[in-house]
Write a protein that holds these residues in place. Structure first.
Motif, mmCIF file in Angstrom:
data_model
loop_
_atom_site.group_PDB
_atom_site.id
_atom_site.type_symbol
_atom_site.label_atom_id
_atom_site.label_comp_id
_atom_site.label_asym_id
_atom_site.label_seq_id
_atom_site.Cartn_x
_atom_site.Cartn_y
_atom_site.Cartn_z
ATOM 1 N N LEU A 43 0.842 -5.048 -0.636
ATOM 2 C CA LEU A 43 2.344 -5.168 -0.385
ATOM 3 C C LEU A 43 2.427 -5.457 1.160
ATOM 4 N N VAL A 44 2.013 -4.428 1.971
ATOM 5 C CA VAL A 44 1.987 -4.691 3.426
ATOM 6 C C VAL A 44 1.008 -5.667 3.899
ATOM 7 N N ALA A 45 0.011 -5.980 3.139
ATOM 8 C CA ALA A 45 -1.188 -7.265 3.602
ATOM 9 C C ALA A 45 -0.367 -8.225 3.508
ATOM 10 N N VAL A 46 0.267 -8.719 2.253
ATOM 11 C CA VAL A 46 1.182 -9.773 1.664
ATOM 12 C C VAL A 46 2.181 -9.844 2.802
ATOM 13 N N ALA A 47 3.035 -8.676 3.070
ATOM 14 C CA ALA A 47 4.297 -8.861 3.907
ATOM 15 C C ALA A 47 3.835 -9.385 5.330
ATOM 16 N N ILE A 167 1.659 9.152 0.344
ATOM 17 C CA ILE A 167 1.158 8.917 1.723
ATOM 18 C C ILE A 167 1.044 7.096 1.919
ATOM 19 N N VAL A 168 0.585 6.600 1.143
ATOM 20 C CA VAL A 168 0.247 5.051 1.121
ATOM 21 C C VAL A 168 1.705 4.641 1.136
ATOM 22 N N TRP A 169 2.463 4.946 0.124
ATOM 23 C CA TRP A 169 3.982 4.180 0.093
ATOM 24 C C TRP A 169 4.915 4.660 1.399
ATOM 25 N N LEU A 170 4.651 6.122 1.924
ATOM 26 C CA LEU A 170 5.396 6.211 3.198
ATOM 27 C C LEU A 170 4.954 5.115 4.388
ATOM 28 N N ALA A 171 3.771 5.100 4.624
ATOM 29 C CA ALA A 171 3.174 4.052 5.377
ATOM 30 C C ALA A 171 3.597 2.665 5.304
ATOM 31 N N VAL A 172 3.608 2.315 4.000
ATOM 32 C CA VAL A 172 3.925 0.873 3.644
ATOM 33 C C VAL A 172 5.487 0.708 3.867
ATOM 34 N N LEU A 174 7.377 2.384 5.947
ATOM 35 C CA LEU A 174 7.721 2.290 7.514
ATOM 36 C C LEU A 174 7.533 0.863 8.041
ATOM 37 N N ALA A 175 6.329 0.312 7.466
ATOM 38 C CA ALA A 175 5.799 -1.013 7.938
ATOM 39 C C ALA A 175 6.933 -1.965 7.656
ATOM 40 N N LEU A 176 7.428 -1.992 6.340
ATOM 41 C CA LEU A 176 8.309 -2.826 5.785
ATOM 42 C C LEU A 176 9.823 -2.807 6.398
ATOM 43 N N LEU A 225 -3.607 -2.153 8.647
ATOM 44 C CA LEU A 225 -2.776 -1.092 8.004
ATOM 45 C C LEU A 225 -3.303 -0.904 6.483
ATOM 46 N N ALA A 226 -3.193 -2.158 5.892
ATOM 47 C CA ALA A 226 -3.527 -2.510 4.715
ATOM 48 C C ALA A 226 -4.978 -2.041 4.188
#
Length: 342
Positions: A43-47, A167-172, A174-176, A225-226
């Motif tokens: 998700l963070v890569a595609v975003a 941890i992954v979704w917390l970082a994701v 925050l990025a979103l 990040l991804a």
């Protein structure tokens, strides 16, 4: 909620999503937790790619290269500087991806269309070969394997895939939040102005080249990040995970979900993860031969992509938005009282 600043709204939404994801991971098995976390880093890569292509109009076929940089940054830091906390490793992976994007963006600022796509494609083809060129540092085609020993004391006893998914979704998230505020702010409007008409944007005082480079920097930082999150989750960084096929899959996921929307990035990330799962289940159900079952995900993904683009040129999110508008639009044949109006 309407009177709150956008950043507060986005943070509250992210907090609500994090709570739901924690509950979902608690209610599911470790393998499902792994898939949920995989959706997160895709998700963070595609975003990030949505910001570059959807908001700024620059087509990149090399985003897998930035994921490669982020993954190897985390792997090297964990193996050589084990005292670093994982949040510092992920932050440095993001910075490394952003620096690479800054350099690539500066080189590609004067390119557009197929020339830009070709340049980024060359990056995706050439960068993973670095692991083969320096096997002592990057371990060649086998890649680097490592173990992340950074489980927070408060999460002692929690299964590894579960707390890693958190941890992954917390970082994701925050990025979103960062991307959502950027898209709604002045920079987001500037990116769209350059996308729509570079000449008009330049006449309005926008520095077109600088804006393109900045879009590349932010987008590639998301890619870094991804990749870092993927390495953190899987405990490995290997060049075979960052082929040209990955870069093309990220772009296809963006088109499938919807180019100009962060929600579209979510639908694309879900498709990337669960299409493989569903097609594998279908192949097992139909008892297909190995050569057919191996190619089934790609074939079905292509068919679905064509159907979605033909039916909804703006992707899944554009189709959902169109349906929502039609549902909310009052029927002109009804009287005001029938429509609930006074």
């Amino acid at each position: 909620m309407k009177n709150l600043p956008p950043i507060v709204v986005h943070l509250l939404a992210a907090l609500g999503c994090l709570v739901l994801l924690v509950l979902l991971t608690v209610a599911t098995d470790p393998f499902t937790n792994l898939r949920i976390a995989t959706v997160g880093y895709y998700l963070v890569a595609v975003a990030g790619l949505a910001l570059l292509t959807g908001f700024n109009g620059q087509v990149s076929l090399g985003h897998g290269a930035f994921m490669f940089i982020g993954a190897y940054t985390v792997a090297l830091l964990v193996k050589r500087v084990p005292s670093f906390p994982i949040w510092a490793d992920l932050l440095l992976a993001t910075v490394a991806g952003g620096i690479a994007g800054l350099l690539a963006g500066a080189a590609a600022a004067r390119l557009r269309g197929p020339y830009l796509a070709g340049a980024t494609l060359a990056l995706a083809v050439g960068l993973p070969a670095v692991a083969q060129r320096f096997p002592d540092l990057f371990a060649g085609s086998n890649g680097l394997s490592f173990t992340v020993n950074s489980q927070p004391a408060a999460l002692a006893g929690v299964p590894p895939t579960r707390w890693q998914a958190w941890i992954v979704w917390l970082a994701v998230l925050l990025a979103l939040v960062f991307l959502a505020n950027l898209a709604r702010g002045k920079l987001g409007r500037t990116l769209r102005a350059v996308r729509d008409d570079e000449v008009a944007a330049s006449l309005a005082g926008v520095h077109v080249g600088r804006t393109k480079i900045l879009a590349f920097l932010v987008s590639s930082a998301c890619g870094g990040l991804a990749g870092g999150l993927q390495a953190f989750l899987l405990g490995t960084a290997a060049p075979g995970s960052f082929t040209v096929a990955l870069s093309l899959s990220l772009l296809a996921a963006l088109v499938l979900g919807g180019l100009g929307s962060l929600w579209g990035a979510l639908w694309g990330a879900l498709a990337l993860v669960y299409f493989q799962v569903w097609t594998d289940d279908l192949a097992d159900l139909l008892d297909l031969r190995t050569d057919i079952s191996d190619n089934l995900p790609l074939a079905l993904y292509g068919v679905v992509l064509i159907v979605i683009v033909l039916a909804f040129p703006a992707g899944i999110q554009g189709g959902l938005r169109k349906v929502w508008v039609r549902v909310r639009r009052p029927n002109p044949s009804q009287s005001p009282s029938q429509r609930g109006e006074t």
